[in-house]
Enzyme design. Structure first.
Site, short mmCIF file in Angstrom:
data_model
loop_
_atom_site.label_atom_id
_atom_site.label_comp_id
_atom_site.label_asym_id
_atom_site.label_seq_id
_atom_site.Cartn_x
_atom_site.Cartn_y
_atom_site.Cartn_z
N CYS A 15 0.82 -1.21 0.00
CA CYS A 15 0.00 0.00 0.00
C CYS A 15 0.86 1.27 0.00
O CYS A 15 1.58 1.52 0.96
CB CYS A 15 -0.90 -0.04 1.24
SG CYS A 15 -1.78 1.48 1.57
N CYS A 42 0.03 3.55 2.98
CA CYS A 42 0.63 3.02 4.21
C CYS A 42 2.11 3.39 4.28
O CYS A 42 2.62 3.74 5.35
CB CYS A 42 0.48 1.51 4.28
SG CYS A 42 -1.24 0.94 4.24
#
Length: 133
Positions: free
Chosen positions: A55, A58
């Protein structure tokens, strides 16, 4: 010799600074239900970071979360890292729909939640919400 002495003094100062910073740092740890529940029962400030290795959001959140956890203001906080792909039961129990979800708690009470946020100021606000009584 004089350069060596200065270099040794600098290294010593850097080491002491590192130790002092570590002493104030909040704790980052992998999510474990028993540790999370114990922190909740103790009334501790908690931030749950639901992340995935693939991600990009993230990845953008990670240095912000690490920096905040290292601040003296958050020395009592624990940041629990939940792997979105490997801990689906935890993700579901926390009511998260996506990776890049941050959830703050003061004890068992949820104080804030965000999804996909990469703004350092608003993530700090989320962290601070866990400090409120």
């Amino acid at each position: 010799m004089r350069a060596f002495t200065r270099m040794a003094a600098f290294a010593g100062t850097a080491f002491v600074t590192l130790i002092a910073a570590t002493a104030f740092a909040g704790e980052l740890k992998p999510f474990e239900t028993t540790a999370f529940e114990a922190a909740q029962q103790a009334g501790n400030p908690i931030v749950v970071d639901i992340w995935a290795s693939w991600c990009p959001t993230c990845a953008a959140q990670e240095p912000i979360v690490e920096k905040l956890a290292a601040l003296p203001d958050f020395s009592e906080a624990t940041v629990f890292k939940v792997d979105f792909d490997k801990q689906k039961d935890v993700v579901q129990a926390l009511g998260a729909q996506r990776q890049s979800t941050l959830i703050a708690f003061k004890g068992a009470s949820e104080t804030a939640r965000s999804v996909g946020d990469t703004d350092p100021a608003s993530i700090e606000t989320l962290f601070r919400s866990a400090l409120t009584n």
